[in-house]
Design an enzyme around this catalytic site. Structure first.
Site, PDB file in Angstrom:
ATOM      1  N   HIS A  58      60.912  52.447  23.953  1.00 38.83           N
ATOM      2  CA  HIS A  58      61.662  53.573  24.318  1.00 38.83           C
ATOM      3  C   HIS A  58      60.926  54.518  25.274  1.00 38.83           C
ATOM      4  O   HIS A  58      59.993  54.919  25.045  1.00 38.83           O
ATOM      5  CB  HIS A  58      62.219  54.336  23.046  1.00 38.83           C
ATOM      6  CG  HIS A  58      62.606  53.147  21.954  1.00 38.83           C
ATOM      7  ND1 HIS A  58      64.079  52.589  22.099  1.00 38.83           N
ATOM      8  CD2 HIS A  58      62.323  53.062  20.488  1.00 38.83           C
ATOM      9  CE1 HIS A  58      64.000  51.743  21.186  1.00 38.83           C
ATOM     10  NE2 HIS A  58      63.140  52.221  20.037  1.00 38.83           N
ATOM     11  N   GLU A  76      60.640  57.858  17.009  1.00 39.28           N
ATOM     12  CA  GLU A  76      61.369  57.410  15.816  1.00 39.28           C
ATOM     13  C   GLU A  76      60.000  57.346  14.692  1.00 39.28           C
ATOM     14  O   GLU A  76      59.023  57.218  15.018  1.00 39.28           O
ATOM     15  CB  GLU A  76      61.850  56.015  15.833  1.00 39.28           C
ATOM     16  CG  GLU A  76      61.213  55.043  16.219  1.00 39.28           C
ATOM     17  CD  GLU A  76      61.860  53.947  16.835  1.00 39.28           C
ATOM     18  OE1 GLU A  76      63.148  53.758  16.716  1.00 39.28           O
ATOM     19  OE2 GLU A  76      61.345  52.776  17.007  1.00 39.28           O
ATOM     20  N   ARG A 154      64.079  45.949  25.740  1.00 35.93           N
ATOM     21  CA  ARG A 154      63.600  44.824  25.223  1.00 35.93           C
ATOM     22  C   ARG A 154      62.660  44.109  26.255  1.00 35.93           C
ATOM     23  O   ARG A 154      63.013  43.610  27.340  1.00 35.93           O
ATOM     24  CB  ARG A 154      64.897  43.986  24.790  1.00 35.93           C
ATOM     25  CG  ARG A 154      65.328  44.234  23.527  1.00 35.93           C
ATOM     26  CD  ARG A 154      66.378  43.164  23.110  1.00 35.93           C
ATOM     27  NE  ARG A 154      67.422  42.887  23.891  1.00 35.93           N
ATOM     28  CZ  ARG A 154      68.609  43.661  23.881  1.00 35.93           C
ATOM     29  NH1 ARG A 154      68.929  44.432  23.004  1.00 35.93           N
ATOM     30  NH2 ARG A 154      69.681  43.637  24.831  1.00 35.93           N
TER      31      ARG A 154
END
Length: 264
Positions: A58, A76, A154
């Site tokens: 990310h 995260e 991805r």
């Protein structure tokens, strides 16, 4: 109580751990709690895996802007609630890797072998900064707390027919050796404890004797919790707008999540 929704994933499970139940014929990979309007920047979810998730990365907020994205970046953390024997999380690389080699490895699938895979157990917690290449392995149940962003690049997906994002992913990925920030959290008989203190959110563990003050998201892990006239059960997540003590039973445990950028 926050609204929640089940998200089907090819790597999800058709039998979920209690208190959740998957609809018949569906493989549920994630359960999302819709962020309240008062705290829209943080997303809390459960993740259940029967197969490996994609190798992904990310961007940071700044990188997302530079790449013309309409959404923010994403940092995260993961808190492992259950892990089958041999379960692992992939975070960072074993050795430094440059952008050219990373792209080649993503195309031929060897990127999986270049990553650092950490054996995990219940209570393992990792903070994943933006730019960290990562993947969640099979046989894991965890709580993910993240910036509320839909940007995922991805790099490799084990041959599944989903889009890859090599140009953007390689552009934002850190090729240095990095394993995020790891620590062990006592979940079964928890004292009040700080689990994560990050740039965008903080996470505290509240046990029988603990208390938390708003504004927070409260996620019970064991036992029912009460604040005021509201009772929150495991499997739910609630928004606590005003500073209030949280009452837990002798078996109670909850995560209290605060937006680190929000004035208290």
């Amino acid at each position: 109580m926050l609204p929640k929704r089940m998200v089907e994933k090819p790597w999800g499970k058709d039998v979920l751990p209690a208190p959740f139940t998957a609809p018949e014929g569906q493989r549920i990979g994630e359960i999302w709690f819709e962020p309240p309007p008062e705290m829209p920047d943080i997303l809390v979810k459960y993740i259940f895996t029967s197969e490996k998730l994609s190798v992904q990365v990310h961007p940071s907020d700044a990188q997302a802007r530079e790449l013309g994205e309409s959404d923010r970046g994403k940092e995260e953390c993961w808190l492992v609630l259950d892990a089958e024997p041999g379960a692992t999380l992939g975070i960072g690389f074993k050795a430094p890797i440059d952008a050219k080699r990373m792209r080649e490895a993503a195309l031929d699938g060897t990127i999986e072998d270049l990553m650092e895979w950490h054996p995990v157990q219940r209570g393992d917690c990792f903070y994943i900064p933006a730019g960290t290449v990562h993947a969640i392995g099979a046989g894991i149940t965890l709580v993910e707390i993240q910036q509320n962003s839909d940007i995922t690049y991805r790099l490799y997906d084990y041959g599944r027919p989903r889009e890859l994002h090599l140009d953007k992913g390689v552009a934002v990925a850190e090729g240095d050796v990095t394993a995020g920030i790891r620590r062990k959290v006592e979940l079964d008989k928890p004292p009040a404890d700080c689990v994560v203190s990050g740039r965008f959110f903080t996470v505290d563990l509240v046990g029988e004797e603990g208390e938390a003050h708003g504004p927070v998201l409260v996620l019970p892990l064991a036992g029912n919790l009460e604040f005021g006239e509201v009772e929150v059960e495991p499997g739910d997540c609630a928004w606590l707008a005003e500073g209030q003590a949280i009452t837990a039973g002798s078996d109670g445990a909850a995560l209290c999540i605060m937006n680190a950028l929000m004035p208290v």
